[in-house]
Design a protein around this motif. Sequence first.
Motif, mmCIF file in Angstrom:
data_model
loop_
_atom_site.group_PDB
_atom_site.id
_atom_site.type_symbol
_atom_site.label_atom_id
_atom_site.label_comp_id
_atom_site.label_asym_id
_atom_site.label_seq_id
_atom_site.Cartn_x
_atom_site.Cartn_y
_atom_site.Cartn_z
ATOM 1 N N LEU A 146 0.980 -1.257 -0.013
ATOM 2 C CA LEU A 146 -0.022 -0.016 -0.004
ATOM 3 C C LEU A 146 0.771 1.329 0.075
ATOM 4 O O LEU A 146 0.584 2.462 -0.235
ATOM 5 C CB LEU A 146 -0.954 0.100 1.339
ATOM 6 N N ARG A 147 2.135 1.329 0.476
ATOM 7 C CA ARG A 147 2.852 2.221 0.382
ATOM 8 C C ARG A 147 3.365 2.603 -1.092
ATOM 9 O O ARG A 147 3.790 3.843 -1.342
ATOM 10 C CB ARG A 147 4.219 2.040 1.286
ATOM 11 N N ASP A 148 3.437 1.529 -2.009
ATOM 12 C CA ASP A 148 3.605 1.784 -3.427
ATOM 13 C C ASP A 148 4.715 2.705 -3.593
ATOM 14 O O ASP A 148 4.816 3.452 -4.524
ATOM 15 C CB ASP A 148 2.392 2.466 -4.130
ATOM 16 N N ARG A 149 5.856 1.933 -3.172
ATOM 17 C CA ARG A 149 7.196 2.551 -3.540
ATOM 18 C C ARG A 149 7.929 1.804 -4.442
ATOM 19 O O ARG A 149 7.840 0.651 -4.118
ATOM 20 C CB ARG A 149 7.940 3.128 -2.175
ATOM 21 N N ALA A 150 9.013 2.239 -5.064
ATOM 22 C CA ALA A 150 9.414 1.422 -6.061
ATOM 23 C C ALA A 150 10.693 0.857 -5.505
ATOM 24 O O ALA A 150 10.970 -0.353 -6.230
ATOM 25 C CB ALA A 150 10.225 2.722 -7.062
ATOM 26 N N VAL A 151 11.354 0.860 -4.372
ATOM 27 C CA VAL A 151 12.477 0.228 -3.807
ATOM 28 C C VAL A 151 11.892 -0.425 -2.521
ATOM 29 O O VAL A 151 11.508 0.211 -1.680
ATOM 30 C CB VAL A 151 13.510 1.092 -3.622
#
Length: 212
Positions: A146-151
């Motif tokens: 849910l944070r939807d971060r690339a790394v």
Amino acid sequence: MLRAEDLCFAYPGQAEPYRFTFAARPGEITAISGASGSGKSTLLDLLAGFLSPRSGKLTLDATDLLPLAPEERPISLLLQSESLFEHLSAGRNIALGLPDNMARHDIAANVANALAEVGLEGFGEQRAATLSGGQKQRVALARTLLRDRAVLLLDEPFSALDDDTRQLIRTLVRTLTTRHNWHTILVSHHADDIDAIAHWRYRLANFHLTAE
């Protein structure tokens, strides 16, 4: 692509600085191995922004990450301990990854979808303290979704799990990395974890990373 180029750091009194150069590709897992105390956690802290390098570059595609504070970087960190609030439900722990101004029905839908993706349908109301180690890691992964971060940075995330659960969570991490196109960096001194899921490997020794 995530790139570290001659990222240089030394603690006070350290004779020789660490120098980190490597690349992590989207949709793939890059493993960093090395003995205890070799600097693996130092590297993760530099990537996450908890430490500042003396020099070097850290970029994600065209974005310079070094000027960004930890909370501004497109990075999630999953530790050996899951960092859950034990008194909260699994669903509320997962919802911590969502914006504060999101509507309640949207929060519920997002949490339900994340639970389903990690194989925990129906566990939203269960208190975190009652979950097994593997279930807690799944909740932590759902929050990462849910944070939807690339790394995604993984710091010995499987060490506390039994063998069967370990295999399941490793497979889940690899599946999610591919599905969401994450740049996943796994730090581990367990060769079996690296052999099972890594696409690329580096070894940290004598203050330097070497591709394997």
